[in-house]
Motif scaffolding. Structure first.
Motif, PDB file in Angstrom:
ATOM      1  N   GLU A  80      10.586 -11.890   3.547  1.00  0.00           N
ATOM      2  CA  GLU A  80       9.450 -11.226   2.880  1.00  0.00           C
ATOM      3  C   GLU A  80       8.233 -11.172   3.787  1.00  0.00           C
ATOM      4  O   GLU A  80       7.549 -10.150   3.896  1.00  0.00           O
ATOM      5  CB  GLU A  80       9.093 -11.982   1.594  1.00  0.00           C
ATOM      6  N   LEU A  81       7.967 -12.310   4.424  1.00  0.00           N
ATOM      7  CA  LEU A  81       6.806 -12.363   5.302  1.00  0.00           C
ATOM      8  C   LEU A  81       6.979 -11.398   6.468  1.00  0.00           C
ATOM      9  O   LEU A  81       6.044 -10.722   6.882  1.00  0.00           O
ATOM     10  CB  LEU A  81       6.596 -13.789   5.818  1.00  0.00           C
TER      11      LEU A  81
ATOM     12  N   SER B  86       6.254  -7.976   5.270  1.00  0.00           N
ATOM     13  CA  SER B  86       4.821  -7.822   5.058  1.00  0.00           C
ATOM     14  C   SER B  86       4.080  -7.623   6.380  1.00  0.00           C
ATOM     15  O   SER B  86       3.181  -6.786   6.487  1.00  0.00           O
ATOM     16  CB  SER B  86       4.289  -9.050   4.323  1.00  0.00           C
TER      17      SER B  86
ATOM     18  N   PHE C  57       1.853  -4.454   7.424  1.00  0.00           N
ATOM     19  CA  PHE C  57       0.495  -4.693   7.896  1.00  0.00           C
ATOM     20  C   PHE C  57       0.294  -4.051   9.255  1.00  0.00           C
ATOM     21  O   PHE C  57      -0.691  -3.352   9.497  1.00  0.00           O
ATOM     22  CB  PHE C  57       0.269  -6.208   7.962  1.00  0.00           C
TER      23      PHE C  57
ATOM     24  N   ALA D 148      -0.086  -0.333   9.025  1.00  0.00           N
ATOM     25  CA  ALA D 148      -1.389   0.063   8.488  1.00  0.00           C
ATOM     26  C   ALA D 148      -2.476  -0.076   9.543  1.00  0.00           C
ATOM     27  O   ALA D 148      -3.345   0.792   9.686  1.00  0.00           O
ATOM     28  CB  ALA D 148      -1.718  -0.783   7.268  1.00  0.00           C
ATOM     29  N   VAL D 149      -2.394  -1.155  10.288  1.00  0.00           N
ATOM     30  CA  VAL D 149      -3.411  -1.385  11.322  1.00  0.00           C
ATOM     31  C   VAL D 149      -3.295  -0.339  12.429  1.00  0.00           C
ATOM     32  O   VAL D 149      -4.306   0.132  12.963  1.00  0.00           O
ATOM     33  CB  VAL D 149      -3.277  -2.806  11.903  1.00  0.00           C
TER      34      VAL D 149
ATOM     35  N   LEU E 278      -4.961   2.722  11.371  1.00  0.00           N
ATOM     36  CA  LEU E 278      -6.394   2.529  11.478  1.00  0.00           C
ATOM     37  C   LEU E 278      -6.845   2.751  12.920  1.00  0.00           C
ATOM     38  O   LEU E 278      -7.823   3.435  13.194  1.00  0.00           O
ATOM     39  CB  LEU E 278      -6.733   1.108  11.019  1.00  0.00           C
TER      40      LEU E 278
ATOM     41  N   LEU F  47      -8.800   1.562   6.294  1.00  0.00           N
ATOM     42  CA  LEU F  47      -9.240   0.173   6.199  1.00  0.00           C
ATOM     43  C   LEU F  47      -8.857  -0.431   4.858  1.00  0.00           C
ATOM     44  O   LEU F  47      -8.421  -1.568   4.770  1.00  0.00           O
ATOM     45  CB  LEU F  47     -10.756   0.084   6.397  1.00  0.00           C
TER      46      LEU F  47
ATOM     47  N   ASN G 240      -6.377   0.413   3.106  1.00  0.00           N
ATOM     48  CA  ASN G 240      -4.944   0.193   3.197  1.00  0.00           C
ATOM     49  C   ASN G 240      -4.634  -1.119   3.927  1.00  0.00           C
ATOM     50  O   ASN G 240      -3.828  -1.937   3.472  1.00  0.00           O
ATOM     51  CB  ASN G 240      -4.314   1.380   3.928  1.00  0.00           C
ATOM     52  N   VAL G 241      -5.313  -1.278   5.048  1.00  0.00           N
ATOM     53  CA  VAL G 241      -5.127  -2.505   5.821  1.00  0.00           C
ATOM     54  C   VAL G 241      -5.497  -3.714   4.982  1.00  0.00           C
ATOM     55  O   VAL G 241      -4.818  -4.733   4.992  1.00  0.00           O
ATOM     56  CB  VAL G 241      -5.979  -2.470   7.114  1.00  0.00           C
TER      57      VAL G 241
ATOM     58  N   GLN H  44      -2.753  -4.570   2.662  1.00  0.00           N
ATOM     59  CA  GLN H  44      -1.636  -5.200   3.366  1.00  0.00           C
ATOM     60  C   GLN H  44      -1.983  -6.619   3.772  1.00  0.00           C
ATOM     61  O   GLN H  44      -1.134  -7.511   3.722  1.00  0.00           O
ATOM     62  CB  GLN H  44      -1.249  -4.380   4.607  1.00  0.00           C
ATOM     63  N   ALA H  45      -3.216  -6.793   4.174  1.00  0.00           N
ATOM     64  CA  ALA H  45      -3.644  -8.134   4.568  1.00  0.00           C
ATOM     65  C   ALA H  45      -3.556  -9.077   3.368  1.00  0.00           C
ATOM     66  O   ALA H  45      -3.174 -10.239   3.503  1.00  0.00           O
ATOM     67  CB  ALA H  45      -5.070  -8.100   5.114  1.00  0.00           C
TER      68      ALA H  45
ATOM     69  N   SER I 250      -1.477  -8.771   0.877  1.00  0.00           N
ATOM     70  CA  SER I 250      -0.050  -9.060   0.701  1.00  0.00           C
ATOM     71  C   SER I 250       0.392 -10.148   1.656  1.00  0.00           C
ATOM     72  O   SER I 250       1.122 -11.066   1.280  1.00  0.00           O
ATOM     73  CB  SER I 250       0.786  -7.825   1.006  1.00  0.00           C
ATOM     74  N   LEU I 251      -0.074 -10.013   2.878  1.00  0.00           N
ATOM     75  CA  LEU I 251       0.277 -10.975   3.911  1.00  0.00           C
ATOM     76  C   LEU I 251      -0.125 -12.374   3.485  1.00  0.00           C
ATOM     77  O   LEU I 251       0.636 -13.334   3.592  1.00  0.00           O
ATOM     78  CB  LEU I 251      -0.430 -10.579   5.206  1.00  0.00           C
TER      79      LEU I 251
ATOM     80  N   PHE J 121       2.237 -13.674   0.873  1.00  0.00           N
ATOM     81  CA  PHE J 121       3.545 -14.114   1.362  1.00  0.00           C
ATOM     82  C   PHE J 121       3.450 -15.388   2.171  1.00  0.00           C
ATOM     83  O   PHE J 121       4.368 -16.219   2.136  1.00  0.00           O
ATOM     84  CB  PHE J 121       4.237 -12.994   2.145  1.00  0.00           C
TER      85      PHE J 121
ATOM     86  N   PHE K 222     -10.631  -8.744   6.435  1.00  0.00           N
ATOM     87  CA  PHE K 222     -10.725  -7.288   6.421  1.00  0.00           C
ATOM     88  C   PHE K 222     -11.439  -6.757   5.196  1.00  0.00           C
ATOM     89  O   PHE K 222     -12.089  -5.731   5.251  1.00  0.00           O
ATOM     90  CB  PHE K 222      -9.329  -6.674   6.493  1.00  0.00           C
TER      91      PHE K 222
END
Lengths: 446, 480
Positions: free
Chosen positions: A255-256, A259, A263, A266-267, A270, B280, B282-283, B286-287, B289-290, B293, B355
């Protein structure tokens, strides 16, 4: 990754330290899915080699290894080698033999060994999974293959079990013969699981004895044995819990990893929209995240194979012990029953002797004739039952010690691999992030 | 007017006080990050408390401010939250309570003074500043509340607010223009009641819930609700951010464009920033979520450790064979390692979502846009009003002098509005340059902080595992 183990003997197998010098080295390799739908099954190539003779046939073996393709069935020369006649070793064809086997063949072997070696803890088999069978994921196949490999090698390095003719048949018989043998045993041994279940219940609870119609639970009263039984049952619970969390840990890694991948993506987006040095910084971050995601997935797999699976194997081994415990209870009951029967017969005889002597002579004659013609003498049978029981007791004591030692070793290795894997992962993560810092510095100064 | 050099120094010195004066530390008090730790070894990653509340402007740099070229420097700290009672007007028997914070200011001429303010005062200050300094990128003040009341402990909430206030005030002080403003000075110096009038300007209400701009600008609603409900921290900040994004995109993508912007350059930049904002956000998701987890991983490690503790105890108690005792000892080592991991993973997560905190840099641009929008709408209204005067019903015609006067007033107002608009646009341009630079360095600091934190914790975790590997090295294939 475990394919390279083809040449390693059982002495080098991480989870089967040799308890006696192996004559045999066995590899279970090359799983191939055959059949369709419900009929689908996996076949494995089982390669048996003789260690003693390996040096002399090294070149031969090397050539063989190069030529053998993944899906070909190969036969080796049929020269017979006479092994040291002082051992009770069956005649093995050699120096090497390759056969094709499927899971039910392994089950056959296990059942035969269990039947004929009461008191010995038979090495456990991986579960028969009805559900996963349909999916047959690569991971499932690999785990099963590994477990089967270990299973056979444990048998091959057990000083008693390795002498079994059933083992030789399993390792050497032609596929058609194997199929015949397998179907022959269906009647007797298919009942086994339910029988065992019944016996487990008996062993576990005296109450169920009454429920099942046994008026007086006939059980051993040896306090040390009681302690051991209790230990075994408790141990299974504890191990199952540890294994459950180990499995969860594998999932968490996956899972990690996922993720981190999301991530990273997404970055990177950006970074792309930003441009310039800042955009570059973000892109670097995204790339690193994706690298780390891959590391995590890799570690998840390692964890599954080298940490969770050994724990599962431990649980299975304990369940195998429980089967032996059931056998012992069964043997004890038989011994008691026969002893009872004998006593009753003797009492009857005495009674008759008191009433009328002529009748006694008749009865005795009858008794002797009947028993001579149809049944083995009761006394002999009773003595046999006692001997069987006592053998089991003796073997179990030896086996318990051996089991504990082996498990300490197995778990020690598993823990070591676990620690190494996690350390490797953590260091990889630290390095990856650290390597990003100079790049960030470059971005800020520009 | 813009002294970039001094501004940068000001920014550099805007480091947060890790070992702050506040006595309220509800969470685990581990020693703060060593200020001079080099990048290559991270001995003490920040504690949970520090981690949540510090931003990543600090990356272990010297905390004492460098002597700056600027002739005006303020060092501000916020501390000592205290509960007080509102003795005035409460209809319900039993006074309402609120918290005040001690705000201590030290100038570069070594004078120091303190005042006590409540959050409502900060809102007033922020409103006045945004009114007075249109066109400047005014730092966004801390939120009043988040969307719904949360389960955060009061102590945690107060501490969070204290830290946020400190951060905000320092930002104000560092701003080249606002730092010198009268409003700020009054806020920091004037004892007793804050001598600034509250405003009904609504643009600053943007952050407080899902407020829709157009309705507010045209309707002129005033909301003076101060909700003292604790916030949940990172996650709700995100929600605000999302809602804000929602409301802004609705405005600008909506059917009624309020402003026809002629400044192409500005529009381009705004678009770009909008896109950036999306990414941003979005990031940020996700962050988060990170974080979740990593949290889960920590939890499972803990459970695993516990299972092995039980096994250890069991084997030790039931041991007959020596091998059992050996195995029990091994299991104990595993349990210890797993537990340590559980602990680390628990503390590191709060820091990950740096973030989400970066919304401030972006939102000021939106604030600016709304200012322009409000100006334009006023101009429009005035034009409508003036046209009414000209083309109105003859029966309502006033005397000629009055008419002329009315025209003049309206035209003047319009001229003023136009002039202001131009001024704002001009400020925009220079502010945009400044903010670009600021944003870049902000983000890089943030990234650096994130990376440092991750690396630091990973190192610590590696050490734990290496220890276990050492302890079990006897079992390795290599050694046998």
């Amino acid at each position: 990754m475990e394919q390279q183990r083809t040449l390693s003997g059982s002495s080098q197998s991480p989870r089967s330290p040799s308890s006696s010098p192996p004559f045999l080295s066995v590899s279970v390799t090359d799983p191939v899915k055959l059949g369709n739908g419900v009929q689908a099954y996996i076949s494995y190539r089982v390669i048996t080699k003789f260690i003693e003779l390996l040096l002399s046939s090294l070149l031969f073996t090397a050539v063989l290894m190069c030529v053998v393709g993944p899906f070909l069935i190969r036969r080796v020369g049929t020269r017979k080698w006479n092994l040291d006649p002082q051992t009770n070793f069956p005649d093995y064809q050699g120096p090497e033999k390759i056969v094709i086997r499927r899971y039910s063949d392994f089950v056959w072997l296990r059942d035969r060994l269990f039947e004929k070696n009461k008191g010995i803890f038979i090495p456990p088999l991986p579960e028969k999974s009805a559900v996963e069978k349909f999916r047959f994921s690569a991971e499932f196949i690999e785990m099963r293959r590994q477990a089967l490999d270990i299973f056979v090698n444990r048998i091959a390095s057990h000083h008693e079990l390795q002498q079994s003719e059933d083992l030789r048949l399993f390792l050497q018989a032609e596929e058609e013969t194997m199929e015949r043998l397998r179907s022959q045993e269906t009647g007797i041994f298919k009942k086994k699981p339910s029988d065992l279940m019944q016996i487990f219940k008996d062993v576990q609870s005296k109450v169920s004895d009454a429920v099942l119609g046994k008026e007086k639970p006939v059980e051993e009263t040896d306090p040390e044995y009681e302690k051991m039984k209790h230990y075994v049952f408790e141990l299974e619970n504890h191990l199952a819990e540890a294994q459950k969390h180990a499995y969860r840990l594998v999932k968490r890694h996956r899972e990690l990893g996922q993720s981190l991948s999301d991530f990273g993506k997404a970055v990177k987006l950006l970074g792309a929209s930003e441009g310039d040095s800042l955009g570059k910084a973000f892109s670097e971050l995204g790339i690193k995240s994706e690298i780390l995601s891959a590391k995590l997935q890799k570690e998840a797999h390692q964890l599954l194979m080298n940490f969770e699976e050994p724990l599962k194997d431990y649980v299975r081994a304990v369940q195998s012990i429980k089967a032996t415990i059931a056998e012992r209870a069964s043997a004890f009951r038989r011994q008691c029953e026969l002893a009872e029967t004998m006593k009753l017969k003797e009492i009857n005889l005495d009674k008759l002797m008191l009433i009328r002597s002529e009748k006694v002579a008749e009865a005795e004659q009858e008794y002797k004739e009947a028993s001579f013609l149809k049944y083995p003498p009761l006394k002999a049978e009773s003595e046999q039952a006692t001997k069987t029981f006592e053998t089991i007791v003796k073997l179990m004591n030896e086996e318990m010690g051996r089991f504990q030692e082996q498990k300490t070793l197995d778990m020690g290795i598993a823990f070591h691999e676990f620690a190494k894997g996690q350390a490797r992962l953590a260091n990889g993560i630290a390095d990856a992030w650290r390597s990003l810092l100079p790049k960030l510095e470059a971005c800020s100064s520009s | 007017m813009m002294n970039h050099a001094s501004h940068d120094d000001g920014m550099e010195s805007l480091v947060l006080n890790d070992d702050d004066d506040s006595s309220v530390h509800p969470l685990r008090p581990t020693p703060p990050q060593s200020p001079n730790s080099p990048f290559n070894s991270f001995l003490d990653p920040p504690s949970y408390a520090d981690a949540i509340f510090t931003s990543f402007d600090s990356n272990g740099q010297d905390q004492t401010p460098a002597p700056s070229a600027s002739d005006h420097f303020l060092h501000i700290s916020v501390s000592d939250p205290q509960k007080e009672q509102d003795l005035s007007a409460s209809l319900v028997p039993g006074a309402t309570t609120f918290y005040t914070y001690l705000i201590t200011t030290r100038t570069d001429s070594a004078t120091e003074f303190s005042v006590r303010r409540r959050f409502r005062d900060v809102v007033t200050l922020a409103d006045r500043l945004s009114e007075a300094y249109r066109g400047f990128f005014v730092p966004v003040r801390p939120d009043k509340s988040t969307v719904e009341s949360q389960v955060m402990q009061m102590q945690e909430f107060v501490e969070q607010r204290r830290a946020a206030l400190e951060k905000y005030l320092r930002k104000l002080a560092a701003h080249p223009v606002i730092g010198r403003s009268e409003e700020l000075r009054l806020f920091l110096e004037a004892q007793g009641r804050l001598p600034l009038a509250k405003t009904t300007d609504v643009a600053s209400r943007m952050l407080d819930g899902a407020v829709r701009l157009p309705r507010q600008l045209l309707g002129g609603e005033a909301e003076q609700v101060e909700v003292a409900q604790p916030a949940k921290g990172g996650r709700d900040l995100l929600r605000i951010f999302k809602e804000l994004k929602q409301s802004v995109t609705n405005d600008w993508g909506g059917s009624k464009p309020l402003v026809v912007e002629e400044d192409k350059e500005f529009m381009e930049r705004k678009d770009k920033l909008g896109e950036f904002e999306n990414h941003l956000s979005n990031v940020s998701q996700q962050a988060e979520s990170l974080v979740k987890f990593q949290q889960d991983m920590g939890e499972t490690m803990g459970e695993l450790g516990l299972a092995f503790v039980k096994l250890t105890k069991f084997e030790t108690e039931e041991a007959i064979f020596e091998s059992q005792r050996v195995r029990a000892a091994d299991m104990k080592n595993v349990a210890t390692a797993a537990d340590k991991l559980h602990e680390y993973l628990g503390t590191m997560l709060a820091v990950n979502n740096a973030f989400s905190d970066r919304s401030s840099a972006l939102l000021t641009v939106q604030t600016l846009s709304s200012e322009l929008a409000s100006l334009h709408s006023r101009v429009e209204k005035l034009e409508v009003a003036s046209s009414k005067i000209f083309g109105g019903d003859k029966s309502r015609m006033r005397k000629i002098e009055e008419l002329k006067e009315a025209i003049k007033v309206t035209e003047n107002a319009k001229i003023c509005a136009d002039r202001e608009y131009e001024r704002i646009k001009e400020n925009n341009r220079s502010e945009l340059e400044r903010i670009d630079k600021e944003r870049n360095s902000d983000f890089l600091s943030m990234l650096r902080g994130f990376v440092v934190n991750q690396a630091g914790y990973a190192e610590k975790m590696a050490a734990v595992w290496e220890k276990l590997a050492e302890e079990t090295t006897a079992y390795s294939k290599d050694s046998s």
